[in-house]
Design a protein around this motif. Structure first.
Motif, PDB file in Angstrom:
ATOM      1  N   SER A   1      47.271  39.940  46.309  1.00 29.24           N
ATOM      2  CA  SER A   1      45.838  39.934  46.041  1.00 29.24           C
ATOM      3  C   SER A   1      45.308  38.520  45.851  1.00 29.24           C
ATOM      4  N   LYS A   2      44.018  38.350  46.189  1.00 31.13           N
ATOM      5  CA  LYS A   2      43.361  37.059  45.965  1.00 31.13           C
ATOM      6  C   LYS A   2      42.856  36.954  44.536  1.00 31.13           C
ATOM      7  N   SER A   3      42.665  38.098  43.899  1.00 29.91           N
ATOM      8  CA  SER A   3      41.997  38.100  42.608  1.00 29.91           C
ATOM      9  C   SER A   3      42.960  38.465  41.498  1.00 29.91           C
TER      10      SER A   3
ATOM     11  N   LEU B   1      41.470  41.838  39.403  1.00 30.23           N
ATOM     12  CA  LEU B   1      41.441  42.974  40.325  1.00 30.23           C
ATOM     13  C   LEU B   1      42.868  43.477  40.581  1.00 30.23           C
TER      14      LEU B   1
ATOM     15  N   GLY C   1      41.894  32.626  44.876  1.00 30.67           N
ATOM     16  CA  GLY C   1      40.719  32.684  45.747  1.00 30.67           C
ATOM     17  C   GLY C   1      40.124  31.326  46.085  1.00 30.67           C
TER      18      GLY C   1
ATOM     19  N   GLU D   1      38.960  39.415  49.455  1.00 26.74           N
ATOM     20  CA  GLU D   1      37.562  39.327  49.053  1.00 26.74           C
ATOM     21  C   GLU D   1      36.782  38.615  50.150  1.00 26.74           C
TER      22      GLU D   1
ATOM     23  N   ALA E   1      36.934  43.073  48.097  1.00 25.50           N
ATOM     24  CA  ALA E   1      35.870  42.977  47.094  1.00 25.50           C
ATOM     25  C   ALA E   1      34.682  42.192  47.641  1.00 25.50           C
TER      26      ALA E   1
ATOM     27  N   HIS F   1      34.745  32.704  42.776  1.00 25.14           N
ATOM     28  CA  HIS F   1      35.796  31.943  43.453  1.00 25.14           C
ATOM     29  C   HIS F   1      35.156  31.007  44.480  1.00 25.14           C
TER      30      HIS F   1
ATOM     31  N   ALA G   1      34.829  32.473  47.885  1.00 22.03           N
ATOM     32  CA  ALA G   1      34.194  33.779  48.102  1.00 22.03           C
ATOM     33  C   ALA G   1      32.717  33.635  48.407  1.00 22.03           C
TER      34      ALA G   1
ATOM     35  N   GLY H   1      36.932  38.438  41.403  1.00 23.38           N
ATOM     36  CA  GLY H   1      37.235  39.588  42.252  1.00 23.38           C
ATOM     37  C   GLY H   1      36.867  40.895  41.577  1.00 23.38           C
TER      38      GLY H   1
ATOM     39  N   THR I   1      34.009  43.602  42.451  1.00 24.58           N
ATOM     40  CA  THR I   1      34.422  44.994  42.595  1.00 24.58           C
ATOM     41  C   THR I   1      33.596  45.913  41.693  1.00 24.58           C
TER      42      THR I   1
ATOM     43  N   ASP J   1      30.836  36.538  35.865  1.00 23.26           N
ATOM     44  CA  ASP J   1      32.262  36.351  35.598  1.00 23.26           C
ATOM     45  C   ASP J   1      32.373  35.466  34.376  1.00 23.26           C
TER      46      ASP J   1
END
Lengths: 286, 379
Positions: free
Chosen positions: A152-154, A157, A180, A209, A235, A247, A250, B261, B265, B282
């Protein structure tokens, strides 16, 4: 088996004596990670959490046989810390630090590529092989050993999905957070390849993401090289264009980097795409 | 952080890249005073952080001082895709006119992990369109950051896009200067579009766009001073000061989440389940009680917010710290907006106990939390 970290990992923590370094080193020791040393320039000779502190990573490698480094050093010194670890001869470097300037990471990435050292991060939660070794900040209490590889990048999450997996009785081989940032080390394809070769891993979860094209490239790679089932979630479907969503990497620019484009590429590669994190588990259960 | 055109061009000039003479004006009178120096032969350009100014009427040529004043009058206050013009750049027209236009930029190629310089004879155009329709007209070189930009790379670009040989030396110097500017400024983009050949046979950057890496601001004090926070909503300015990553949106469900993230989400799942997120927020790693309190105050300052979803999954961030922040903030803020809280991960158990003692509603999973928040927002 598992990937990247396990019982044989001998970890040195750069920046161990800082407040975050101490807090998370304690969590790692509780989990059973074999931390062999800490490094804080100027504090050589001291001990922290009953582990020796050295001035340099080189000493930690020579004296304690460290083979993996974890970096908690503040952003403006973090690039130097990565260079130091690479020069000291560790095989694998994990960098948690966020907000490292991109210009520094460009130099780092091009340098370590030539050296053949593997870097995870920066701006990532690290990784965990349940029941064996935790390197970074992924909470140990939400993982359990099993057949699912997670990349995962996050950070958070990843926790979300791992929590949902564990909650419903599905364990993980290794959970890897790649971060990210626009320029980082290990990418989706590197981890996918490792999971494909790993006997314990039967299925793979990929969480990406918006921004960049790592997910599209991962999709192309999956199509040609991955035989194990892959389930994905991207995401940022609701993110407005032109705004960086936390990020640095992102951001939807023009038509590129959208969640929809990434989902389409993944579907075309035979990947099951979830609409929200808990649905990943539903898709895996089929 | 994005620079305005005039800031970008002044930065170019510091690195020896030729730019037109000119200055910025906030009133038509100021614009006319500048235009007078150039006998009224100027271009008046809206200074906003968005492309497509020309099509929106934000760029106009003048032949006289009076005309320059009229143009400034029309452009100041102009709304370009939601960006209000507060300032215009009044530039002298290129000496001898414009012979030809090119595109030149340095940016970071994420895939190759290297800076990349791009050049094209299709100057003045939307480069994404050129890349899409006629990619063979764009010439690219990747630069090893340890080696730097080399003259043979300039030659490749110049010959590729058909620049007259008499200008190659000038172009080599300009590209090398642009790369130095890019690296020394911690830029993620330094774009000249168009780069022109003037009637006098000189290369000149008549438009410029520069983005600076936010993570490098600590070592770019001069550039940091150029940041214009006044254009961001007040809530976003306050969030920035508090070290929070916040973006205002149009919905009615406020979101406070740790991690980019998971924050995205959480917005996605609210929308998927039929709600509308009011913001992206965030609180970052290691958020303490004070930070959480500020975050909540910022979210509640939006009168549209009818419910708040707080989703914290502890890694660096500790659940008990967050819980203390929420309880502390609610003691100080007089609000009847319902809060739906979810805590998991590091020190979640301690955090949930703190929330339970304060009689705050909690949810176990993200979908559960989103469903409850959407219900609560309906009133």
């Amino acid at each position: 088996m598992s990937i990247l970290v396990n019982k044989d990992t001998r970890l040195v923590v750069q920046g161990m004596t800082g407040s975050q370094g101490m807090f998370h080193s304690e969590r790692m020791l509780e989990y059973g990670t074999n931390i062999v040393a800490g490094v804080t320039p100027g504090k050589g000779g001291a001990t922290a959490l009953e582990k020796p502190i050295y001035n340099t990573v080189r000493e930690a490698v020579e004296q304690e046989g460290a083979n993996t480094s974890l970096i908690y050093v503040p952003a403006r010194f973090a690039a130097d810390a990565i260079f130091e670890a690479a020069d000291a001869g560790v095989e694998f470097i994990v960098c948690i630090t966020e907000h490292i300037p991109v210009m520094d990471m460009l130099k780092v990435r091009n340098y370590i590529d030539k050296k053949g050292v593997r870097l995870l991060g920066p701006n990532c939660p690290g990784l965990i092989t349940p029941g064996e070794c935790k390197v970074g900040i992924i909470p140990g209490n939400i993982v359990t050993p099993g057949p699912i590889g997670v990349v995962s990048k996050s950070g958070t999450l990843t926790y979300e999905v791992v929590f949902a997996l564990t909650y419903r009785g599905m364990g993980q081989s290794t959970c890897v957070g790649i971060g990210g940032d626009p320029i980082n080390g290990t990418n989706f394809i590197d981890v996918l390849q490792l999971f494909e070769e790993d006997d314990q891993t039967e299925q793979i979860i990929l969480m990406g993401e918006i921004g960049g094209n790592d997910e599209e490239k991962a999709a192309a790679y999956i199509k040609d090289h991955i035989s194990k089932p892959v389930t994905a979630f991207i995401a940022g479907a609701t993110a407005p264009p032109g705004r960086t969503m936390g990020h640095a990497g992102a951001i939807v620019e023009g038509d590129s980097g959208t969640a929809e484009g990434k989902n389409e590429a993944l579907r075309a590669a035979g990947v099951k795409v979830a609409r929200h994190p808990e649905e990943i588990v539903d898709l895996i259960l089929g | 952080m994005n620079l305005y055109e005039y800031q970008a061009k002044r930065l170019f000039a510091e690195y020896g890249i030729p730019i037109p003479s000119g200055d910025v004006a906030r009133t038509p009178e100021e614009a006319m005073a500048i235009a007078e120096k150039y006998d009224g032969k100027v271009v008046v350009k809206s200074q906003v952080h968005i492309g497509g100014r020309g099509k929106a009427g934000g760029v106009k040529l003048a032949k006289t001082v009076a005309e320059a004043g009229e143009h400034a009058e029309a452009i100041i206050g102009l709304d370009i895709k939601g960006h209000i013009t507060h300032m215009v750049l009044v530039d002298q027209l290129a000496p001898g006119g414009i012979e030809k236009e090119f595109y030149l930029a340095v940016l970071i190629d994420r895939a190759e992990k290297k800076p990349m310089m791009m050049a094209s004879a299709e100057g003045g155009m939307d480069i994404e369109q050129v890349a899409h329709d006629t990619p063979e007209k764009i010439f690219k070189v990747h630069i090893d950051p340890a080696v730097g930009f080399k003259m043979h790379q300039a030659t490749y670009l110049a010959s590729g896009m058909g620049l007259d040989k008499s200008l190659w030396k000038q172009f080599g110097k300009l590209t090398s200067n642009l790369y130095n500017c890019f690296v020394s400024s911690d830029a993620s983009l330094a774009e000249i579009n168009p780069l022109v050949i003037t009637g006098e046979g000189e290369l000149m950057a008549v438009d410029g766009k520069v983005s600076i890496d936010d993570s490098a601001m600590y070592r770019q004090p001069k550039l940091a001073e150029m940041a214009d926070d006044s254009i961001a909503p007040e809530s976003e300015q306050r969030a920035k000061e508090a070290g929070l990553s916040f973006i205002q949106l149009d919905g009615n469900i406020g979101c406070m989440v740790n991690g980019a993230g998971l924050a995205m989400t959480s917005m996605d799942i609210i929308k998927l389940f039929g709600g509308e997120p009011a913001n992206f927020l965030d609180i970052g790693g290691g958020a303490n009680a004070a930070k959480v309190q500020t975050a909540l105050e910022i979210i509640l300052s939006d009168p549209k917010v009818k419910a708040v979803l707080i989703n914290i999954f502890g890694g660096i961030t500790r659940g008990d710290e967050v819980a203390k922040g929420i309880v502390g903030a609610l003691e100080k803020i007089d609000t009847d907006v319902p809060m739906i809280l979810r805590l998991a991960g590091t020190n979640a158990k301690e955090g949930l106990e703190i929330l339970a003692d304060a009689n705050l509603p909690t949810a176990e999973t993200l979908s559960d939390a989103a469903t409850k928040a959407i219900e609560a927002a309906k009133g």
